[in-house]
Each structure stands twice: as structure tokens, then as C-alpha cells.
Design a protein around this motif. Structure first.
Motif, PDB file in Angstrom:
ATOM      1  N   PHE A 154      46.940  38.063  38.832  1.00  0.00           N
ATOM      2  CA  PHE A 154      46.170  39.244  39.217  1.00  0.00           C
ATOM      3  C   PHE A 154      45.841  39.194  40.700  1.00  0.00           C
ATOM      4  O   PHE A 154      45.939  40.201  41.414  1.00  0.00           O
ATOM      5  N   LEU A 155      45.435  38.017  41.174  1.00  0.00           N
ATOM      6  CA  LEU A 155      45.132  37.876  42.599  1.00  0.00           C
ATOM      7  C   LEU A 155      46.376  38.121  43.445  1.00  0.00           C
ATOM      8  O   LEU A 155      46.325  38.806  44.472  1.00  0.00           O
ATOM      9  N   ARG A 156      47.487  37.567  43.016  1.00  0.00           N
ATOM     10  CA  ARG A 156      48.730  37.749  43.768  1.00  0.00           C
ATOM     11  C   ARG A 156      49.112  39.228  43.821  1.00  0.00           C
ATOM     12  O   ARG A 156      49.519  39.740  44.872  1.00  0.00           O
ATOM     13  N   ALA A 157      48.970  39.924  42.698  1.00  0.00           N
ATOM     14  CA  ALA A 157      49.297  41.354  42.656  1.00  0.00           C
ATOM     15  C   ALA A 157      48.315  42.177  43.479  1.00  0.00           C
ATOM     16  O   ALA A 157      48.630  43.293  43.891  1.00  0.00           O
ATOM     17  N   SER A 158      47.128  41.601  43.735  1.00  0.00           N
ATOM     18  CA  SER A 158      46.120  42.295  44.535  1.00  0.00           C
ATOM     19  C   SER A 158      46.266  42.014  46.024  1.00  0.00           C
ATOM     20  O   SER A 158      45.435  42.437  46.825  1.00  0.00           O
ATOM     21  N   GLY A 159      47.325  41.285  46.386  1.00  0.00           N
ATOM     22  CA  GLY A 159      47.599  41.037  47.797  1.00  0.00           C
ATOM     23  C   GLY A 159      47.117  39.708  48.326  1.00  0.00           C
ATOM     24  O   GLY A 159      47.215  39.457  49.532  1.00  0.00           O
ATOM     25  N   TRP A 160      46.605  38.841  47.451  1.00  0.00           N
ATOM     26  CA  TRP A 160      46.167  37.525  47.910  1.00  0.00           C
ATOM     27  C   TRP A 160      47.372  36.635  48.182  1.00  0.00           C
ATOM     28  O   TRP A 160      48.428  36.778  47.552  1.00  0.00           O
ATOM     29  N   ARG A 161      47.216  35.703  49.105  1.00  0.00           N
ATOM     30  CA  ARG A 161      48.281  34.780  49.472  1.00  0.00           C
ATOM     31  C   ARG A 161      48.193  33.519  48.624  1.00  0.00           C
ATOM     32  O   ARG A 161      47.108  32.961  48.420  1.00  0.00           O
TER      33      ARG A 161
ATOM     34  N   ASP B 141      38.362  38.669  39.780  1.00  0.00           N
ATOM     35  CA  ASP B 141      38.814  40.063  39.851  1.00  0.00           C
ATOM     36  C   ASP B 141      37.898  40.870  40.762  1.00  0.00           C
ATOM     37  O   ASP B 141      38.351  41.732  41.520  1.00  0.00           O
ATOM     38  N   ALA B 142      36.582  40.601  40.678  1.00  0.00           N
ATOM     39  CA  ALA B 142      35.611  41.350  41.485  1.00  0.00           C
ATOM     40  C   ALA B 142      35.832  41.125  42.979  1.00  0.00           C
ATOM     41  O   ALA B 142      35.481  41.979  43.799  1.00  0.00           O
ATOM     42  N   LEU B 143      36.414  39.988  43.336  1.00  0.00           N
ATOM     43  CA  LEU B 143      36.698  39.700  44.745  1.00  0.00           C
ATOM     44  C   LEU B 143      37.766  40.628  45.313  1.00  0.00           C
ATOM     45  O   LEU B 143      37.888  40.762  46.534  1.00  0.00           O
ATOM     46  N   THR B 144      38.539  41.266  44.446  1.00  0.00           N
ATOM     47  CA  THR B 144      39.619  42.142  44.896  1.00  0.00           C
ATOM     48  C   THR B 144      39.194  43.603  44.988  1.00  0.00           C
ATOM     49  O   THR B 144      39.969  44.437  45.446  1.00  0.00           O
ATOM     50  N   ARG B 145      37.971  43.910  44.524  1.00  0.00           N
ATOM     51  CA  ARG B 145      37.537  45.300  44.457  1.00  0.00           C
ATOM     52  C   ARG B 145      36.444  45.592  45.483  1.00  0.00           C
ATOM     53  O   ARG B 145      35.670  44.695  45.847  1.00  0.00           O
ATOM     54  N   PRO B 146      36.337  46.840  45.926  1.00  0.00           N
ATOM     55  CA  PRO B 146      35.232  47.206  46.817  1.00  0.00           C
ATOM     56  C   PRO B 146      33.899  47.025  46.105  1.00  0.00           C
ATOM     57  O   PRO B 146      33.795  47.211  44.887  1.00  0.00           O
ATOM     58  N   ARG B 147      32.879  46.689  46.849  1.00  0.00           N
ATOM     59  CA  ARG B 147      31.558  46.499  46.270  1.00  0.00           C
ATOM     60  C   ARG B 147      30.969  47.845  45.847  1.00  0.00           C
ATOM     61  O   ARG B 147      31.079  48.827  46.564  1.00  0.00           O
TER      62      ARG B 147
ATOM     63  N   ALA C 259      48.268  48.918  41.305  1.00  0.00           N
ATOM     64  CA  ALA C 259      47.882  50.326  41.427  1.00  0.00           C
ATOM     65  C   ALA C 259      46.591  50.473  42.217  1.00  0.00           C
ATOM     66  O   ALA C 259      46.432  51.401  43.008  1.00  0.00           O
ATOM     67  N   ALA C 260      45.650  49.538  42.013  1.00  0.00           N
ATOM     68  CA  ALA C 260      44.390  49.593  42.748  1.00  0.00           C
ATOM     69  C   ALA C 260      44.623  49.382  44.242  1.00  0.00           C
ATOM     70  O   ALA C 260      44.019  50.058  45.078  1.00  0.00           O
ATOM     71  N   VAL C 261      45.513  48.439  44.577  1.00  0.00           N
ATOM     72  CA  VAL C 261      45.837  48.200  45.990  1.00  0.00           C
ATOM     73  C   VAL C 261      46.483  49.438  46.594  1.00  0.00           C
ATOM     74  O   VAL C 261      46.126  49.881  47.692  1.00  0.00           O
TER      75      VAL C 261
ATOM     76  N   HIS D 103      48.017  60.389  45.826  1.00  0.00           N
ATOM     77  CA  HIS D 103      48.569  59.419  44.879  1.00  0.00           C
ATOM     78  C   HIS D 103      48.269  59.864  43.456  1.00  0.00           C
ATOM     79  O   HIS D 103      47.342  60.621  43.199  1.00  0.00           O
ATOM     80  N   ALA D 104      49.093  59.368  42.540  1.00  0.00           N
ATOM     81  CA  ALA D 104      48.913  59.684  41.120  1.00  0.00           C
ATOM     82  C   ALA D 104      48.129  58.569  40.464  1.00  0.00           C
ATOM     83  O   ALA D 104      48.232  57.399  40.835  1.00  0.00           O
ATOM     84  N   ALA D 105      47.339  58.911  39.472  1.00  0.00           N
ATOM     85  CA  ALA D 105      46.542  57.914  38.761  1.00  0.00           C
ATOM     86  C   ALA D 105      47.449  57.065  37.885  1.00  0.00           C
ATOM     87  O   ALA D 105      48.420  57.547  37.307  1.00  0.00           O
TER      88      ALA D 105
END
Length: 267
Positions: A38-45, A107-113, A237-239, A251-253
Motif C-alpha cells: 500500500f505504501l509503495r502504491a502510494s508513492g513511498w520509496r 495508511d494514514a501517513l499517505t492521506r491528507p490530514r 487512485a488516491a495519489v 478525473h473519474a472516481a
């Protein structure tokens, strides 16, 4: 024990026995990829070295997550650098912390506060956890007494969040968060901890404990793969949605994914 097949089974696939385990806090560690992919898909290295522990780093390099089950005390370590008004912080979660609970934090680390003020205790109140009135520290205890969350204030003034689970038979884990850990992250963890939803474990990975309840489920490898892919797709999709918002592109949902129900046998 009666069993029926999942709808849509493909040719050549063999069903595998899994178990839905509750309470989730006593389900055992689970598959680390639930967190890392999940982190990798969210753009984490992925900064892991060959043969070394898992190591992930946020895009802005302010947060680092390491999973190392081999060096005592083992488990997950999350380090956050000081940034603006945010002080440096860290969290450590034991190696037997269920990955679904770890993911509440990561997961919360990848989302806006969220714009709403966080409330760590709200998830426990919603799930009717007990809050002993005469406890030395502010504490929430699960209805069955196996899990807890506590804001621990030491006599010298040092404070930290302390959480964990224990079945009284040697199975359990503990987690600690510095008092400087962002409150919305602690609430994300408490939400995952308090959730009454069971988690899935394969045959042979269910802890031996009189305190857990299990439901036997037959699933296909392709079914499990589809569930994991749905989680990865949601992260991507969130990224893409955030990037589109910044660039002004429409963008489409993302379409929601619903797993197919199978036959469950309770024990």
C-alpha cells in the motif's frame, strides 16, 4: 462441516482454507505486504537493502518505516522528522501486532490530514470499550479485556501513548507512541484497534488461544489476489486524484471493489 464453492471459480484453482479471526487484536502478525504494498502504491520509496529489514520512506523523506522482526525487540518502527510546528516523533509496534492495525497508522501517513480535530478515544467509545474511572492513567479497555489503549503520564512529566493486547497465554504485543506523535495518526491507530471487524489468516497462521473466535472460509488464490489488488488500486487512485486536483485535470472516481461472499463455518 458443509462447504460450497465460491461463485466464479476458475478452472484449475484449488480452494485454500482460511479463517476470519476475532478479536482482531489477537489475530497474530499477518502478511507484511498488506502494509508495504500500500505504501509503495502510494508513492513511498522502498529503501530496503538486500537481505536486510523492510525499509520505506515517504516522498518528502520526513517519515521512515522499518519492519525488522529479527533484532530485539523486533517489529515496526516509525520515525517522523521535525517539520514546521511538528516536533520529531516515533512509534514502535511489536512484531505480533496485526498488520491491519499497523496499517491504521501507516495508511494514514499517505492521506491528507482531516480538518476535524482528532479524538483518540472516540473509536473506543463507539465500540463500548471500558474506561476505568479510578485508573492512574487515562485508559480504554476492550469489552473482553484483551486489548487496551492508555495515555501514560510518568511522574517526571514524560508522557506517551501505550497500547497492546494479551490473551494471558503468551500471545500478544505492545505498542508505544511518543506524546509528540500527531494526534490524527494516533486516532487512525485507535480506530483500527477498536474495529470489531475480523481479519483473515491462512491455515497454520492462527494463534492457539482460547480467547479468539474463528470462522472457517474457503477461498481461491485469485480471490485473495483480487482483494490485495483492490487495496493497491485504491492507493494509486488516491495519489492520482490528489495529483489531478493539484494540476486542475478532471478525473473519474475509482469504482469500489466488493469481495464475493463464500461459505463460512463458525467454530
Amino acid at each position: 462441516m458443509k462447504r460450497t464453492q465460491w461463485q466464479g471459480w476458475g478452472p484449475g484453482e484449488q480452494a485454500q482454507q482460511h479463517y476470519l479471526v476475532e478479536p482482531r487484536a489477537l489475530a497474530g502478525d499477518g502478511d507484511v505486504r498488506y502494509v508495504s504494498e500500500f505504501l509503495r502504491a502510494s508513492g513511498w520509496r522502498d529503501t530496503s537493502k538486500r537481505g536486510g529489514p523492510l525499509s520505506m520512506e515517504s516522498q518528502d523523506r520526513t517519515v521512515r518505516i522499518v519492519y525488522n522482526p529479527y533484532v530485539p525487540p523486533g517489529g515496526w518502527t516509525v520515525n517522523g522528522a521535525a517539520k514546521g510546528h511538528q516536533d520529531e516523533w516515533w512509534a514502535h509496534l511489536g512484531s505480533q501486532t496485526p498488520v491491519e492495525i499497523v496499517a491504521g497508522l501507516t495508511d494514514a501517513l499517505t492521506r491528507p490530514r482531516s480538518a476535524h480535530a482528532p479524538n483518540v478515544w472516540a473509536p473506543f467509545q463507539e465500540q463500548r470499550w471500558r474506561t476505568p474511572p479510578n485508573a492512574e492513567h487515562v485508559t480504554a479497555i476492550s469489552p473482553d479485556g484483551s486489548a487496551w489503549m492508555q495515555y501514560h503520564q510518568a511522574p517526571g512529566g514524560e508522557a506517551m501513548w501505550w497500547s497492546g493486547a494479551n490473551d494471558g497465554q503468551g500471545n500478544g504485543w505492545a505498542a508505544q507512541f511518543t506524546s509528540s506523535t500527531p494526534m490524527h495518526l494516533v486516532q487512525a491507530f485507535s480506530t483500527a484497534l477498536a474495529s470489531p471487524e475480523p481479519v483473515m489468516r491462512p491455515l497454520g497462521r492462527v494463534p492457539r488461544s482460547a480467547r479468539i473466535r474463528t470462522t472457517s472460509v474457503s477461498v481461491l488464490p485469485s480471490q485473495l489476489g483480487a482483494w490485495q489488488q483492490a487495496r493497491i488500486t485504491a492507493a494509486r487512485a488516491a495519489v492520482w486524484s490528489r495529483n489531478s486536483a493539484r494540476t486542475g485535470r478532471p478525473h473519474a472516481a475509482a469504482r469500489p471493489h466488493f469481495p464475493v461472499d463464500g461459505t463460512r463455518t463458525r467454530r
